[in-house]
Write an enzyme that holds these catalytic residues in place. Structure first.
Site, PDB file in Angstrom:
ATOM      1  N   ILE A  10       0.834  -1.206   0.000  1.00  0.00           N
ATOM      2  CA  ILE A  10       0.000   0.000   0.000  1.00  0.00           C
ATOM      3  C   ILE A  10       0.874   1.264   0.000  1.00  0.00           C
ATOM      4  CG2 ILE A  10      -0.276   0.082   2.543  1.00  0.00           C
ATOM      5  CD1 ILE A  10      -3.118   0.886   0.118  1.00  0.00           C
ATOM      6  N   SER A  51      11.045  -0.213   8.762  1.00  0.00           N
ATOM      7  CA  SER A  51      10.338  -1.390   8.299  1.00  0.00           C
ATOM      8  C   SER A  51      11.255  -2.595   8.487  1.00  0.00           C
ATOM      9  CB  SER A  51       9.973  -1.220   6.815  1.00  0.00           C
ATOM     10  OG  SER A  51       8.969  -2.142   6.438  1.00  0.00           O
ATOM     11  N   ARG A  52      10.667  -3.741   8.797  1.00  0.00           N
ATOM     12  CA  ARG A  52      11.502  -4.927   8.999  1.00  0.00           C
ATOM     13  C   ARG A  52      12.221  -5.312   7.710  1.00  0.00           C
ATOM     14  NH1 ARG A  52       8.094  -9.598  11.381  1.00  0.00           N
ATOM     15  NH2 ARG A  52       6.564  -8.555  10.088  1.00  0.00           N
ATOM     16  N   LYS A 103      -6.032   2.750   7.488  1.00  0.00           N
ATOM     17  CA  LYS A 103      -7.228   2.068   7.977  1.00  0.00           C
ATOM     18  C   LYS A 103      -6.964   0.569   8.081  1.00  0.00           C
ATOM     19  CE  LYS A 103      -8.978  -0.524   5.364  1.00  0.00           C
ATOM     20  NZ  LYS A 103      -9.210  -1.527   4.302  1.00  0.00           N
ATOM     21  N   ASP A 121     -11.849  -6.209   6.150  1.00  0.00           N
ATOM     22  CA  ASP A 121     -10.762  -5.323   5.709  1.00  0.00           C
ATOM     23  C   ASP A 121     -11.219  -4.504   4.500  1.00  0.00           C
ATOM     24  OD1 ASP A 121      -7.755  -4.568   5.859  1.00  0.00           O
ATOM     25  OD2 ASP A 121      -8.096  -5.123   3.773  1.00  0.00           O
TER      26      ASP A 121
END
Lengths: 308, 308
Positions: free
Chosen positions: A14, A36-37, A90, A168
């Site tokens: 996203i 971020s991993r 969201k 979702d």
């Protein structure tokens, strides 16, 4: 004003598809870091944890949190305690209570918290709202049916408890419905279909009403192949309104009255800059509250196992 | 002031056991009518529907709604539209959204809405709150285990979707926990056990935390025979606090420090008169919000069928 120094946490699909292009086009923001991993953004300082990023980059003014909802509270809390403004993808959290807690913290810290609902910024949503306000609504039918294998391939978290399953995408419909109807609705009955090998529902059939008895029926299904449906149909005294393609197009009695190019994420970042400038938050929990109500009130039904 | 003319809707066990004796002892209220499909109160005008009652008895000032939560909204809405004050038995509704809607309507009508949580008025609750505020809490363990066959014999509605199952007593624990802890908590994980022949859970194991990381563990179970448990245990820097018997007794490190006779429903009616006099509402949705969060976030597990 000088640009807002922005950081992104959770660099996934996203972010690449929506956040980065929107930020690049918005002069109010400058992307200065990511955490971020696994994911990184070329040319931008990257960290593997939000703690390391906040420590190393004191110039950050605001953060966008784009990881799965189960992990969002911790990051939002740390960012707010550090005095940063926070944009929540969201759904804004895994529970209603944690988002209420973050809202209280943001108010205390004088930071802006944005619980974003991207579908509310779909092109024809405001036109639909204006049409519905001008007439008498008799009934509403929400059809949100898509192919989970296409849109969420091998995303394990959406099937875990707390991952929301078909809600979702369904919460996008709810974010529009709660915005365009003249009165609040509430659920009177629901059936949630769980694949026998999963902890989240693959389909939901929900009946709502409002104080005046307006019937609202929503069908969410993740097993739709072929044509995908993201439609809200209202029977009204002024004819049948169809808000289709996830809020992109509006038709009245079969005549297309509104269609413009999709601008959801650019609009979200405009809104985020606006509330930061105004020194306020924008947190509407109604869509997530309906999801929680559906889980609490809904009857569970078991259906065939789902394999990606 | 002259007494508040009160009506009761839904005359069942809780009304006979608790409401009627409390109203009889409170000079602020005078019971003038009841509406119930089957139950009546000797010497009081009775009706089978709230509509018939409101039409026939214009002197009613306030109504207590004591029917199952699935049917409460409709009655509350009618009462509020008629300008009556409303007392909601716990839980205040079947969904969070409908209670939010009622609260908005009460504000608009200038009527008082009371979402009552009787366990918050248990004798030792305030003493527990004061103790916890005076020390540092290390962990909290909630054990709420009772025999559903004894307390809810053949009550079908509690097993239906929306009937809440073991959360019907569990929400009493949550109403105390949310009142006595210094900070809001939120759920991080839950397991809900559903009998394979029922639509509501018979047991739940829930983990919460607060912003400071305080661990709170709640165990709700409806299969407890023998000794019943309604205990909240907190490990603190000042020793172990045990709030037992549903909030009736408080012990610190094994020493009983507070115990007084139970006065929950008399206290609720004192509170109802107080908010009517002050022209305000008292609606705290936190306990029901945690239940909705548990259903949304919780993992479902199936256990042996339950037969009354």
């Amino acid at each position: 004003m000088s640009p807002i120094n922005l950081a992104i946490v959770g660099v996934g699909k996203i972010v690449r598809d929506q956040h980065l292009p929107s930020i690049a086009k918005n002069p109010n923001f400058e992307l200065v870091a990511t955490a971020s991993r696994h994911g990184t953004v070329e040319g931008i300082n990257s960290y593997t944890t939000i703690e390391a990023m906040l420590d190393a980059e004191p110039s950050i003014d605001a953060v966008s949190l784009c990881m799965p909802p189960q992990y969002r509270y911790e990051a939002a809390y740390k960012a707010l305690v550090a005095g940063k403004h926070v944009f929540l993808e969201k759904p804004p959290g895994a529970t209603l209570s944690e988002v209420a807690d973050l809202e209280a913290l943001a108010n205390k810290q004088g930071a802006s918290l944005f619980a974003s609902w991207h579908s509310r910024y779909a092109p024809a949503v405001e036109a639909a709202k204006a049409f519905l306000a001008s007439t008498t609504i008799k009934s509403v039918h929400v059809i949100w049916k898509e192919d989970v294998r296409h849109w969420h391939p091998n995303q394990e978290w959406i099937w875990q408890a707390g991952g929301l399953g078909v809600f979702d995408p369904g919460i996008n419909a709810l974010s529009i419905v709660t915005h365009i109807l003249p009165r609040q609705v509430f659920i009177t009955g629901a059936v949630l279909e769980f694949p026998e090998n999963r902890d989240a529902p693959i389909a939901a059939d929900i009946h709502f009403r409002d104080a005046d008895g307006l019937p609202v029926h929503a069908e969410f299904d993740w097993r739709q192949t072929g044509k995908q449906s993201w439609d809200i149909v209202a029977e009204t005294a002024a004819g049948q309104m169809v808000l289709s393609e996830g809020g992109a197009k509006l038709s009245i009695d079969g005549t297309l009255t509104f269609a413009e190019p999709e601008q959801e994420y650019p609009s979200l970042y405009r809104r985020f800059a606006e509330i930061i400038k105004a020194g306020k938050s924008d947190v509407d929990l109604a869509p997530l509250r309906h999801v929680a109500d559906a889980f609490m009130l809904g009857k569970r039904k078991f259906v065939d196992a789902f394999h990606d």
